[in-house]
Design an enzyme around this catalytic site. Structure first.
Site, PDB file in Angstrom:
ATOM      1  N   ASP A   1     118.766  99.930  60.768  1.00  0.00           N
ATOM      2  CA  ASP A   1     119.365  99.084  61.656  1.00  0.00           C
ATOM      3  C   ASP A   1     119.106  97.770  61.154  1.00  0.00           C
ATOM      4  O   ASP A   1     117.711  97.047  61.118  1.00  0.00           O
ATOM      5  CB  ASP A   1     118.742  99.268  62.843  1.00  0.00           C
ATOM      6  CG  ASP A   1     119.578  98.237  63.844  1.00  0.00           C
ATOM      7  OD1 ASP A   1     120.636  97.366  63.558  1.00  0.00           O
ATOM      8  OD2 ASP A   1     119.389  98.287  65.055  1.00  0.00           O
TER       9      ASP A   1
ATOM     10  N   CYS B   1      98.883  85.804  83.093  1.00  0.00           N
ATOM     11  CA  CYS B   1      99.796  86.227  83.962  1.00  0.00           C
ATOM     12  C   CYS B   1      99.442  85.267  85.349  1.00  0.00           C
ATOM     13  O   CYS B   1      98.410  85.692  85.925  1.00  0.00           O
ATOM     14  CB  CYS B   1      99.777  87.769  84.207  1.00  0.00           C
ATOM     15  SG  CYS B   1     101.004  88.335  85.258  1.00  0.00           S
TER      16      CYS B   1
ATOM     17  N   CYS C   1      99.333  88.381  88.352  1.00  0.00           N
ATOM     18  CA  CYS C   1      98.427  89.429  88.743  1.00  0.00           C
ATOM     19  C   CYS C   1      96.939  89.093  88.056  1.00  0.00           C
ATOM     20  O   CYS C   1      95.988  89.682  88.363  1.00  0.00           O
ATOM     21  CB  CYS C   1      98.709  90.799  87.972  1.00  0.00           C
ATOM     22  SG  CYS C   1      98.552  90.938  86.178  1.00  0.00           S
TER      23      CYS C   1
ATOM     24  N   CYS D   1     101.478  94.297  84.866  1.00  0.00           N
ATOM     25  CA  CYS D   1     102.434  94.141  85.876  1.00  0.00           C
ATOM     26  C   CYS D   1     103.737  93.759  85.703  1.00  0.00           C
ATOM     27  O   CYS D   1     104.827  93.744  86.535  1.00  0.00           O
ATOM     28  CB  CYS D   1     101.928  93.145  87.145  1.00  0.00           C
ATOM     29  SG  CYS D   1     102.346  91.593  86.377  1.00  0.00           S
TER      30      CYS D   1
ATOM     31  N   CYS E   1     103.878  90.809  80.916  1.00  0.00           N
ATOM     32  CA  CYS E   1     102.494  91.158  81.399  1.00  0.00           C
ATOM     33  C   CYS E   1     102.474  92.474  81.246  1.00  0.00           C
ATOM     34  O   CYS E   1     103.224  93.401  81.628  1.00  0.00           O
ATOM     35  CB  CYS E   1     102.191  90.687  82.603  1.00  0.00           C
ATOM     36  SG  CYS E   1     100.586  91.196  83.110  1.00  0.00           S
TER      37      CYS E   1
END
Length: 450
Positions: free
Chosen positions: A359, A231, A234, A212, A209
């Site tokens: 990479d 979520c 929250c 939060c 989230c």
């Protein structure tokens, strides 16, 4: 117009003519030259244009092409950067070389690299930002997805009145409070039910989230971290959508049919991710006053574009050249290959230059294990990092002795003639794709340029 601006325009246009008529290529140097003479030349060139910026990790080039195809239906000539040269110098070149035709409204639709949004916004003052998605991509350049989004937000903050048209299924795009007017698009399928509680797979990007840091849950997942999120900790949740895909009707490697609202649409390209690109373009088109019929007609006419599922006919083969550059995009391409009904040959080209990302560990996050190996009759592995890709395929269950490895581009083109299948898929990183296309152009297999 200042003397510097005039000199910059003349120098840029002259260099472009020379590069394309004598050296047969080059899209960024004319812009670099013009900017060296006048760093503010883009401000001058774009002065009378209403600009739409398209940015995000995946889908920028296709979304831009679809937007341009649609807006042409209503407004005529549209300025764009079709080569995919999406940094500041490439955008300057697009303005320098645009051949002005009749237009009811001077609109520029520009693909912009995520890290260049702020610089371009300072000079262009866009009216609309279109946000496709954010995934891990070239970590050496962008860092984590939150760093990438911060680069985009820093650009948007310079134009607080510009409209944001964003993918509402990406949780990150509604996480930052901005004063801009916002329009969200996304999927709303019959399977999307409020009592369904799902989690994304463990190696998925961006499943925390953004408010939060709790793990996000979903009522539906389209792919990766895109879906109807919420979520449970929250209360942060999916925004209201203005434009939606309501049904996926048919998926093949070379076509898609889907429903937006009450209308069926089709595009001549495969991959669920391209439905999102079409939905983004549809959202822009509707916001700019186009009808459903005009959008459907534009989508039906849209052609394949350079390196993005580009179809090439050669030696009796149907070659599909596909750019891959990060784990989510690659994974979706592999899923698309599993919709192929016929046998095919697979060519993978892996480079690790700056434009590719140095990479290459991202290839381990894509599901090569899930490929239908019975349909793959021959595998060729090439590029600078052919050994890494060959080992990845070996771990995924491909027999090393059955793979042809490390051909140069001349040898690869010759070897395609001997492949046992009519259909050939080439999955290539950016610089490997450019090199192969250049060689194919020299051999008159395709037209030069982009």
């Amino acid at each position: 117009m200042s003397l510097n601006s005039t000199l910059a325009k003349v120098a840029g246009k002259t260099s472009y003519w020379f590069l394309h008529n004598v050296l047969k290529g080059g899209t960024s140097f004319p812009g670099k030259l013009a900017m060296k003479i006048d760093p503010q030349v883009l401000n001058t060139l774009a002065k009378d244009y209403e600009t739409i910026i398209v940015t995000g990790t995946n889908g920028k080039t296709m979304t831009t092409a679809l937007i341009v195809s649609a807006l042409k239906k209503k407004y005529g000539d549209i300025l764009t950067n079709p080569s995919g040269s999406n940094m500041q110098q490439g955008i300057v070149t697009a303005f320098l070389t645009h051949k002005h035709k009749h237009a009811k409204r001077k609109i520029a639709v520009l693909e912009v690299d995520e890290a260049n949004v702020k610089m371009v916004t300072q000079l262009l003052h866009p009216k609309t930002f279109v946000l496709t998605n954010i995934f891990r991509d070239q970590m050496d350049r962008y860092g984590e997805i939150y760093t990438t989004y911060e680069k985009i937000v820093n650009g948007i903050k310079l134009e607080p009145s510009a409209k944001i048209i964003a993918n509402g299924d990406a949780s990150i795009f509604s996480s930052v409070e901005l004063p801009n007017p916002k329009v969200f698009f996304g999927f709303k399928l019959p399977s999307d039910q409020p009592d369904i509680d799902l989690k994304a797979s463990v190696n998925t990007d961006g499943v925390l989230c953004p408010v939060c840091d709790h793990i996000l849950h979903y009522h539906s997942i389209i792919y990766a971290n895109l879906g109807n999120f919420f979520c449970p900790n929250c209360g942060y949740k999916h925004p209201e959508l203005s434009y939606t895909v309501n049904q996926i009707i048919e998926r093949t490697p070379n076509s898609l049919k889907f429903k937006m609202g009450q209308r069926e649409y089709g595009i001549n390209i495969g991959g669920t991710y391209n439905i999102y690109n079409a939905l983004a373009a549809y959202s822009v088109a509707r916001e700019y006053g186009l009808s459903d019929d005009e959008v459907a007609e534009a989508f039906a006419e849209n052609k394949r574009i350079f390196g993005r599922q580009e179809l090439i006919s050669y030696a009796g083969k149907e070659i599909d050249l596909i750019l891959v550059k990060n784990p989510v995009g690659l994974d979706e391409v592999l899923h698309m290959l599993n919709t192929e009904k016929d046998d095919y040959s697979l060519i993978t080209l892996l480079n690790a230059n700056h434009a590719d990302g140095i990479d290459t560990s991202w290839i381990w996050d894509a599901d090569y294990e899930g490929l239908d190996k019975d349909k793959i009759k021959k595998v060729i592995v090439g590029g600078q990092r052919w050994h890494d890709m060959g080992f990845r395929l070996e771990i995924a269950g491909f027999e090393p002795g059955d793979m042809l490895t490390n051909p140069d581009d001349d040898s690869l083109i010759e070897e395609i003639k001997n492949l046992p299948t009519k259909k050939v898929y080439i999955l290539s990183t950016y610089t490997a794709m450019l090199a192969l296309r250049k060689k194919m152009a020299e051999k008159k297999i395709i037209k030069g340029g982009m």
